[in-house]
Design an enzyme around this catalytic site. Structure first.
Site, PDB file in Angstrom:
ATOM      1  N   HIS A   1      55.210 -54.343  97.646  1.00 17.87           N
ATOM      2  CA  HIS A   1      55.059 -54.139  99.105  1.00 17.87           C
ATOM      3  C   HIS A   1      53.687 -54.668  99.500  1.00 17.87           C
ATOM      4  CE1 HIS A   1      55.728 -51.464 102.830  1.00 17.87           C
ATOM      5  NE2 HIS A   1      54.629 -52.183 103.054  1.00 17.87           N
TER       6      HIS A   1
ATOM      7  N   HIS B   1      51.322 -56.972 102.531  1.00 18.13           N
ATOM      8  CA  HIS B   1      51.135 -57.669 103.813  1.00 18.13           C
ATOM      9  C   HIS B   1      50.142 -58.801 103.606  1.00 18.13           C
ATOM     10  CE1 HIS B   1      53.189 -54.556 106.205  1.00 18.13           C
ATOM     11  NE2 HIS B   1      52.725 -53.735 105.276  1.00 18.13           N
TER      12      HIS B   1
ATOM     13  N   LYS C   1      63.779 -55.532 105.614  1.00 18.76           N
ATOM     14  CA  LYS C   1      62.875 -54.420 105.910  1.00 18.76           C
ATOM     15  C   LYS C   1      63.292 -53.724 107.192  1.00 18.76           C
ATOM     16  CE  LYS C   1      59.245 -51.766 105.653  1.00 18.76           C
ATOM     17  NZ  LYS C   1      57.818 -52.026 105.562  1.00 18.76           N
TER      18      LYS C   1
ATOM     19  N   HIS D   1      60.788 -48.265 106.032  1.00 14.41           N
ATOM     20  CA  HIS D   1      59.602 -47.536 106.493  1.00 14.41           C
ATOM     21  C   HIS D   1      60.118 -46.198 107.004  1.00 14.41           C
ATOM     22  CE1 HIS D   1      55.457 -47.180 108.218  1.00 14.41           C
ATOM     23  NE2 HIS D   1      56.107 -46.185 108.807  1.00 14.41           N
TER      24      HIS D   1
ATOM     25  N   HIS E   1      56.348 -46.795 100.369  1.00 11.25           N
ATOM     26  CA  HIS E   1      55.126 -45.974 100.463  1.00 11.25           C
ATOM     27  C   HIS E   1      55.406 -44.494 100.732  1.00 11.25           C
ATOM     28  CE1 HIS E   1      55.944 -46.988 104.610  1.00 11.25           C
ATOM     29  NE2 HIS E   1      55.363 -48.149 104.556  1.00 11.25           N
TER      30      HIS E   1
ATOM     31  N   ASP F   1      51.122 -51.849  99.672  1.00  9.24           N
ATOM     32  CA  ASP F   1      51.004 -51.822 101.131  1.00  9.24           C
ATOM     33  C   ASP F   1      49.620 -52.297 101.560  1.00  9.24           C
ATOM     34  OD1 ASP F   1      51.919 -51.534 103.719  1.00  9.24           O
ATOM     35  OD2 ASP F   1      51.533 -49.386 103.826  1.00  9.24           O
TER      36      ASP F   1
HETATM   37  O1  DOR Z   1      49.208 -48.753 107.320  1.00  9.12           O
HETATM   38  C1  DOR Z   1      50.084 -49.574 107.525  1.00  9.12           C
HETATM   39  N1  DOR Z   1      49.788 -50.851 107.831  1.00  9.12           N
HETATM   40  N2  DOR Z   1      51.357 -49.199 107.487  1.00  9.12           N
HETATM   41  C2  DOR Z   1      52.357 -50.006 107.835  1.00  9.12           C
HETATM   42  O2  DOR Z   1      53.478 -49.585 107.786  1.00  9.12           O
HETATM   43  C3  DOR Z   1      52.072 -51.356 108.349  1.00  9.12           C
HETATM   44  C4  DOR Z   1      50.793 -51.854 107.850  1.00  9.12           C
HETATM   45  C5  DOR Z   1      50.313 -53.076 108.589  1.00  9.12           C
HETATM   46  O3  DOR Z   1      51.104 -54.011 108.776  1.00  9.12           O
HETATM   47  O4  DOR Z   1      49.145 -53.112 108.971  1.00  9.12           O
HETATM   48 ZN    ZN Z   2      53.580 -51.944 104.782  1.00  9.64          ZN
END
Ligand code: DOR
Ligand code: ZN
Length: 350
Positions: free
Chosen positions: A16, A18, A102, A139, A177, A250
């Site tokens: 997971h 980003h 997702k 999520h 998460h 995450d």
């Molecule tokens: O803390 C988070 N940041 N939780 C999420 O679900 C998205 C992520 C983000 O894209 O910044």
């Molecule tokens: Zn995330």
């Protein structure tokens, strides 16, 4: 002379992650690729990665941003909307382009505005996914403003996740998460088709770290860290070795000016020092022999991927690792997650 304690693992996967896009992608991708061989890439760009065509283009941008000499395989996902076309999803899966879809409840978190409001509208896609064995990454937080933010995960399980799973037999689900003992227990209640990712930061912080003695925006993420009893449940699950639990960091970079803000963004950036932190946690729990299952075996097995053929070696040093407190990106400075204690487990270079 005392011998250095070392631990060699199959190269970890981050199930997971980003990576964002553009200048941020360029800066954060090496932070993951240095230690991880593959990652499940979150699709919550602006605009989101909804179609197979968009996922292919995003995958190509990630590959293009990878520095020479680094090997990293992005495992792409599609962002589920109420208009998602089941045939497009099936084609993206059949071609090997995407590994998961997702689900963001609309409004639950960063860039989730295009997510799902009415779960009846995605029934067709979910049924198609169950039929072809494509994983739904969830999520798991309700967005009902009447529900306390610390209860949103547990309520989601009862109100949404359990009914959706009952209505869609065979649907493979990753509870992303998880942050609560209820989440851990629910993950354990399912069969082989149900798993949960656990982040690095939720193994370290509870809600006091965010709020007691001053507000610390760099510890704010979603789902928000809960009480200590929940953190302990997550640690127990992570070090258990059980196949259903695996690492999904995450890691979610935001520039400091948007974190240190009257309405700060959610996300902890842990790509840089995750393996050192996990070495610390697993040693503390007497479970170093189960670290590889958590970082490198369980997730791959769930997604039907072979375990990595290459390895990384962690070594326990006498001096703390010198990670940067911040990294500079073309989209602003990003603060690296501070576990609040020195890290002695280093990833051996080269
Ligand atoms: O803390 C988070 N940041 N939780 C999420 O679900 C998205 C992520 C983000 O894209 O910044
Ligand atoms: Zn995330």
């Amino acid at each position: 002379m005392s011998q250095t304690l070392t631990l060699t693992l199959r190269r970890p996967d981050d199930m997971h992650l980003h990576l964002r896009d553009g200048a941020m992608l360029e800066a954060v991708l090496p932070e993951s690729a240095r230690h991880f061989g593959r990652a499940i890439i979150m699709p919550n760009l602006v605009p989101p990665v909804v179609t197979a065509q968009e996922a292919a283009a995003y995958r190509d941008r990630i590959r293009a941003a990878l520095p020479e000499g680094m090997a990293f395989e992005p495992l792409m996902t599609l962002y589920l909307t109420e208009d998602t076309d089941p045939a497009d999803v099936a084609a993206a899966h059949a071609s090997g382009l995407v590994r998961a879809v997702k689900l963001y409840p609309a409004g639950a978190t960063t860039n989730s505005q295009s997510g799902v409001r009415d779960f009846d509208k995605v029934r067709g896609v979910l049924e198609k996914m169950a039929g072809i064995g494509l994983t739904l990454c969830v999520h798991g937080e309700v967005t009902d403003p009447a529900v306390d933010i610390f209860d949103r995960e547990a309520v989601f399980i009862d109100r949404v996740l359990d009914p959706v799973r009952r209505a869609t037999p065979g649907l493979r689900v990753v509870m992303e998460h998880v942050t609560t003992k209820e989440g851990v227990a629910y993950a354990r209640s399912g069969g082989d088709g149900l798993a949960a990712t656990i982040t690095t930061h939720h193994l370290i912080i509870n809600r006091n770290h965010i709020l007691a003695g001053g507000i610390r925006p760099h510890y704010y993420c979603l789902p928000v860290a809960k009480r200590e009893v929940h953190r302990l449940a997550l640690r127990e699950a992570a070090v258990s070795g059980e196949a259903r639990f695996f690492l999904g960091t995450d890691s979610a970079p935001h520039p400091d000016h948007l974190k240190e803000h009257p309405c700060g963004c959610a996300g902890c950036f842990t790509a840089t020092n995750t393996l050192s932190i996990l070495g610390h946690v697993f040693e503390e729990e007497g479970a170093l022999d189960r670290l590889e299952a958590f970082t490198s075996l369980n997730g791959a097995a769930f997604y039907g991927l072979p375990p990595a053929e290459t390895t990384v070696t962690l070594e326990k040093r006498a001096e703390p690792c010198a990670y940067p407190a911040k990294i500079e990106t073309g989209a602003g400075t990003v603060t690296v997650f501070d576990p609040g204690f020195p890290l002695y487990w280093a990833v051996r270079e080269g």
